[in-house]
Write a protein that holds these residues in place. Structure first.
Motif, PDB file in Angstrom:
ATOM      1  N   LEU A   1       0.843  -1.124  -0.097  1.00  0.00           N
ATOM      2  CA  LEU A   1      -0.285  -0.345  -0.018  1.00  0.00           C
ATOM      3  C   LEU A   1       0.935   1.376   0.139  1.00  0.00           C
ATOM      4  CD1 LEU A   1      -2.499   1.124  -0.211  1.00  0.00           C
ATOM      5  CD2 LEU A   1      -2.406   0.959   2.567  1.00  0.00           C
ATOM      6  N   ALA A   2       0.605   1.839  -1.094  1.00  0.00           N
ATOM      7  CA  ALA A   2       1.528   3.337  -0.539  1.00  0.00           C
ATOM      8  C   ALA A   2       0.296   4.699  -0.683  1.00  0.00           C
ATOM      9  CB  ALA A   2       1.904   3.575  -2.308  1.00  0.00           C
ATOM     10  N   GLU A   3       0.108   5.201  -0.023  1.00  0.00           N
ATOM     11  CA  GLU A   3      -0.174   5.811   0.454  1.00  0.00           C
ATOM     12  C   GLU A   3      -0.051   7.422  -0.028  1.00  0.00           C
ATOM     13  OE1 GLU A   3      -2.469   6.452   3.156  1.00  0.00           O
ATOM     14  OE2 GLU A   3      -2.819   4.748   3.708  1.00  0.00           O
ATOM     15  N   PRO A   4      -1.442   7.878  -0.242  1.00  0.00           N
ATOM     16  CA  PRO A   4      -0.963   9.589  -1.185  1.00  0.00           C
ATOM     17  C   PRO A   4      -0.283  10.664  -0.673  1.00  0.00           C
ATOM     18  CG  PRO A   4      -3.324   9.065  -0.447  1.00  0.00           C
ATOM     19  CD  PRO A   4      -2.658   7.735  -0.156  1.00  0.00           C
ATOM     20  N   PRO A   5       0.452  11.570  -0.914  1.00  0.00           N
ATOM     21  CA  PRO A   5       1.323  12.530  -0.311  1.00  0.00           C
ATOM     22  C   PRO A   5       0.116  13.651   0.681  1.00  0.00           C
ATOM     23  CG  PRO A   5       1.817  12.569  -2.135  1.00  0.00           C
ATOM     24  CD  PRO A   5       1.174  10.889  -2.708  1.00  0.00           C
ATOM     25  N   ALA A   6      -0.597  13.775  -0.523  1.00  0.00           N
ATOM     26  CA  ALA A   6      -1.813  14.620   0.435  1.00  0.00           C
ATOM     27  C   ALA A   6      -2.697  14.848   0.025  1.00  0.00           C
ATOM     28  CB  ALA A   6      -1.348  15.985  -0.146  1.00  0.00           C
ATOM     29  N   PRO A   7      -3.863  13.805   0.276  1.00  0.00           N
ATOM     30  CA  PRO A   7      -4.945  13.470   0.188  1.00  0.00           C
ATOM     31  C   PRO A   7      -5.489  14.669  -0.390  1.00  0.00           C
ATOM     32  CG  PRO A   7      -4.439  12.004   1.989  1.00  0.00           C
ATOM     33  CD  PRO A   7      -3.853  13.240   2.191  1.00  0.00           C
ATOM     34  N   GLN A   8      -6.783  14.844  -1.806  1.00  0.00           N
ATOM     35  CA  GLN A   8      -7.132  15.646  -2.638  1.00  0.00           C
ATOM     36  C   GLN A   8      -6.411  16.534  -3.359  1.00  0.00           C
ATOM     37  OE1 GLN A   8     -10.507  15.226  -2.754  1.00  0.00           O
ATOM     38  NE2 GLN A   8      -9.783  13.088  -0.939  1.00  0.00           N
ATOM     39  N   ASN A   9      -5.047  16.836  -3.132  1.00  0.00           N
ATOM     40  CA  ASN A   9      -3.631  17.302  -3.462  1.00  0.00           C
ATOM     41  C   ASN A   9      -3.415  16.704  -4.587  1.00  0.00           C
ATOM     42  OD1 ASN A   9      -4.378  19.607  -1.889  1.00  0.00           O
ATOM     43  ND2 ASN A   9      -2.866  18.805  -0.609  1.00  0.00           N
ATOM     44  N   PRO A  10      -3.217  16.878  -5.751  1.00  0.00           N
ATOM     45  CA  PRO A  10      -2.439  16.192  -7.456  1.00  0.00           C
ATOM     46  C   PRO A  10      -1.249  15.676  -6.325  1.00  0.00           C
ATOM     47  CG  PRO A  10      -3.419  18.719  -7.774  1.00  0.00           C
ATOM     48  CD  PRO A  10      -3.407  18.650  -5.916  1.00  0.00           C
ATOM     49  N   ALA A  11      -1.336  14.561  -6.866  1.00  0.00           N
ATOM     50  CA  ALA A  11       0.429  14.355  -7.150  1.00  0.00           C
ATOM     51  C   ALA A  11       1.550  13.814  -7.833  1.00  0.00           C
ATOM     52  CB  ALA A  11       0.506  12.698  -6.298  1.00  0.00           C
TER      53      ALA A  11
ATOM     54  N   GLY B   1       7.690  -5.328  -5.006  1.00  0.00           N
ATOM     55  CA  GLY B   1       7.210  -5.218  -6.225  1.00  0.00           C
ATOM     56  C   GLY B   1       5.471  -4.664  -6.478  1.00  0.00           C
ATOM     57  N   PRO B   2       4.377  -5.432  -6.234  1.00  0.00           N
ATOM     58  CA  PRO B   2       3.620  -3.676  -7.296  1.00  0.00           C
ATOM     59  C   PRO B   2       2.987  -3.385  -5.804  1.00  0.00           C
ATOM     60  CG  PRO B   2       3.328  -6.839  -8.060  1.00  0.00           C
ATOM     61  CD  PRO B   2       3.949  -6.166  -7.158  1.00  0.00           C
ATOM     62  N   VAL B   3       2.788  -2.317  -6.328  1.00  0.00           N
ATOM     63  CA  VAL B   3       2.244  -1.602  -5.024  1.00  0.00           C
ATOM     64  C   VAL B   3       0.442  -0.988  -5.487  1.00  0.00           C
ATOM     65  CG1 VAL B   3       2.309   0.733  -4.417  1.00  0.00           C
ATOM     66  CG2 VAL B   3       4.562  -0.330  -5.546  1.00  0.00           C
ATOM     67  N   ARG B   4      -0.228  -0.740  -4.083  1.00  0.00           N
ATOM     68  CA  ARG B   4      -1.796  -0.713  -4.569  1.00  0.00           C
ATOM     69  C   ARG B   4      -1.559   1.190  -4.101  1.00  0.00           C
ATOM     70  NH1 ARG B   4      -6.137  -3.756  -0.162  1.00  0.00           N
ATOM     71  NH2 ARG B   4      -5.145  -5.008  -2.233  1.00  0.00           N
ATOM     72  N   PHE B   5      -2.109   1.988  -5.094  1.00  0.00           N
ATOM     73  CA  PHE B   5      -3.082   2.900  -4.907  1.00  0.00           C
ATOM     74  C   PHE B   5      -3.438   3.128  -4.797  1.00  0.00           C
ATOM     75  CE2 PHE B   5       1.411   2.481  -7.920  1.00  0.00           C
ATOM     76  CZ  PHE B   5       2.375   3.513  -7.166  1.00  0.00           C
ATOM     77  N   THR B   6      -4.072   3.720  -3.358  1.00  0.00           N
ATOM     78  CA  THR B   6      -5.224   4.461  -3.223  1.00  0.00           C
ATOM     79  C   THR B   6      -5.749   5.856  -2.879  1.00  0.00           C
ATOM     80  OG1 THR B   6      -5.677   2.198  -2.011  1.00  0.00           O
ATOM     81  CG2 THR B   6      -7.431   3.703  -1.534  1.00  0.00           C
ATOM     82  N   ALA B   7      -7.290   6.241  -3.949  1.00  0.00           N
ATOM     83  CA  ALA B   7      -7.357   7.526  -3.646  1.00  0.00           C
ATOM     84  C   ALA B   7      -6.323   8.438  -3.782  1.00  0.00           C
ATOM     85  CB  ALA B   7      -8.085   7.831  -2.061  1.00  0.00           C
ATOM     86  N   TRP B   8      -5.578   8.128  -4.859  1.00  0.00           N
ATOM     87  CA  TRP B   8      -4.191   9.076  -5.459  1.00  0.00           C
ATOM     88  C   TRP B   8      -4.879  10.512  -6.400  1.00  0.00           C
ATOM     89  CZ3 TRP B   8       1.808   9.361  -5.700  1.00  0.00           C
ATOM     90  CH2 TRP B   8       1.916   8.486  -4.116  1.00  0.00           C
ATOM     91  N   TYR B   9      -4.438  11.560  -6.488  1.00  0.00           N
ATOM     92  CA  TYR B   9      -5.583  12.260  -7.633  1.00  0.00           C
ATOM     93  C   TYR B   9      -4.093  12.388  -8.446  1.00  0.00           C
ATOM     94  CZ  TYR B   9      -7.147  16.283  -8.726  1.00  0.00           C
ATOM     95  OH  TYR B   9      -8.401  17.649  -9.632  1.00  0.00           O
ATOM     96  N   LEU B  10      -3.934  12.269  -9.440  1.00  0.00           N
ATOM     97  CA  LEU B  10      -2.926  12.446 -10.521  1.00  0.00           C
ATOM     98  C   LEU B  10      -3.503  13.189 -11.656  1.00  0.00           C
ATOM     99  CD1 LEU B  10      -1.563   8.828 -10.215  1.00  0.00           C
ATOM    100  CD2 LEU B  10      -0.381  11.331 -10.300  1.00  0.00           C
ATOM    101  N   PRO B  11      -4.449  14.342 -11.850  1.00  0.00           N
ATOM    102  CA  PRO B  11      -4.452  14.913 -13.204  1.00  0.00           C
ATOM    103  C   PRO B  11      -3.470  15.452 -13.894  1.00  0.00           C
ATOM    104  CG  PRO B  11      -4.595  17.124 -11.473  1.00  0.00           C
ATOM    105  CD  PRO B  11      -4.375  15.241 -10.904  1.00  0.00           C
ATOM    106  N   ASP B  12      -3.699  15.225 -15.570  1.00  0.00           N
ATOM    107  CA  ASP B  12      -2.446  15.605 -16.432  1.00  0.00           C
ATOM    108  C   ASP B  12      -1.105  14.756 -16.323  1.00  0.00           C
ATOM    109  OD1 ASP B  12      -4.615  17.708 -17.661  1.00  0.00           O
ATOM    110  OD2 ASP B  12      -4.537  18.218 -15.647  1.00  0.00           O
ATOM    111  N   VAL B  13      -1.370  14.240 -15.024  1.00  0.00           N
ATOM    112  CA  VAL B  13       0.545  13.576 -15.016  1.00  0.00           C
ATOM    113  C   VAL B  13       0.958  12.526 -15.713  1.00  0.00           C
ATOM    114  CG1 VAL B  13       1.410  12.472 -13.529  1.00  0.00           C
ATOM    115  CG2 VAL B  13       0.213  13.330 -12.829  1.00  0.00           C
ATOM    116  N   SER B  14       2.247  12.809 -16.410  1.00  0.00           N
ATOM    117  CA  SER B  14       2.498  12.129 -17.653  1.00  0.00           C
ATOM    118  C   SER B  14       3.482  10.542 -16.634  1.00  0.00           C
ATOM    119  CB  SER B  14       3.899  12.477 -18.105  1.00  0.00           C
ATOM    120  OG  SER B  14       4.241  12.069 -19.054  1.00  0.00           O
ATOM    121  N   LEU B  15       2.534   9.329 -17.157  1.00  0.00           N
ATOM    122  CA  LEU B  15       3.580   8.367 -16.637  1.00  0.00           C
ATOM    123  C   LEU B  15       3.727   7.240 -17.754  1.00  0.00           C
ATOM    124  CD1 LEU B  15       0.230   7.843 -13.716  1.00  0.00           C
ATOM    125  CD2 LEU B  15       2.258   9.031 -12.926  1.00  0.00           C
ATOM    126  N   LYS B  16       3.940   8.079 -19.201  1.00  0.00           N
ATOM    127  CA  LYS B  16       5.204   7.771 -19.784  1.00  0.00           C
ATOM    128  C   LYS B  16       5.895   5.976 -19.755  1.00  0.00           C
ATOM    129  CE  LYS B  16       4.227  10.643 -23.327  1.00  0.00           C
ATOM    130  NZ  LYS B  16       4.329  11.449 -24.300  1.00  0.00           N
TER     131      LYS B  16
END
Length: 215
Positions: free
Chosen positions: A9-19, A33-48
């Motif tokens: 589990l990976a906690e969002p750095p600042a809930p409700q704020n863009p990561a 290994g694999p990571v679980r991202f819960t309630a992350w906010y990533l608008p317009d982010v490049s994850l290429k």
């Protein structure tokens, strides 16, 4: 299908704020290994081109994010906002999307062997040439989607919406469309669904649309 390795589990750095991409990279580096991202906010982010193999995303909000070239093999998305996202060249083999919003998403050019959807909005999405062969599709909204050359052979559609979808060159041999909303079919549409099974009510609607009367 569930990942064989339990996702950390990976906690969002600042809930409700863009990561940021750096936040995602940091979470990946912190776990082997694999990571679980819960309630992350990533608008317009490049994850290429990120290695997100087997990762899990719950309640992710990532409108307009770019996943091009990312390795999302066996990834799971649940309850996510992925509207107008880009997936060109992404590895989505055996990935699963459930209860996700993918309106306007560009999935064309992704590697999609074994990709599955469940109760997802794919309104106006670009998913042409995608294969749904032999799948049981439930609750998918393809209203206005680009399904050009998509493969629906031997699939079963339940509670799915195909209204105004572009189905030029799509394959429907052996498809069960009795549980799908096909909209107001015109005579020119009939040939595109050649080989599919429709209900008596759908057939009656087609006859009426053609101005004919049932005896």
């Amino acid at each position: 299908m569930p990942n064989s390795v339990l996702a950390a589990l990976a906690e969002p750095p600042a809930p409700q704020n863009p990561a940021t991409r750096a936040d995602i990279e940091g979470a990946l580096a912190a776990h082997p290994g694999p990571v679980r991202f819960t309630a992350w906010y990533l608008p317009d982010v490049s994850l290429k081109n990120l290695d997100l193999l087997g990762c899990e995303f719950y309640g992710l909000r990532a409108p307009r994010a770019d996943f091009s070239g990312a390795d999302l093999t066996e990834a799971r998305f649940s309850g996510c906002d992925l509207n107008t996202t880009t997936w060109h060249g992404a590895k989505l083999a055996a990935a699963h999307f459930a209860d996700c919003k993918l309106t306007g998403a560009h999935l064309t050019g992704a590697h999609t062997l074994g990709l599955t959807f469940e109760r997802c909005l794919l309104i106006s999405a670009h998913v042409h040439r995608l294969s749904f062969r032999r799948e049981k599709l439930s609750g998918l909204d393809f209203h206005g989607a680009d399904l050009t050359e998509a493969d629906f052979r031997d699939a079963v559609l339940m509670g799915c919406n195909l209204r105004d979808a572009q189905v030029i060159g799509a394959r429907f041999e052996g498809t069960d469309l009795r549980g799908a909303d096909l909209g107001a079919l015109q005579l020119t549409d009939v040939a595109r669904f050649k080989g599919a099974t429709i209900s008596k009510a759908q057939a009656a609607g087609l006859v009426l649309a053609l101005g004919l009367k049932l005896g």
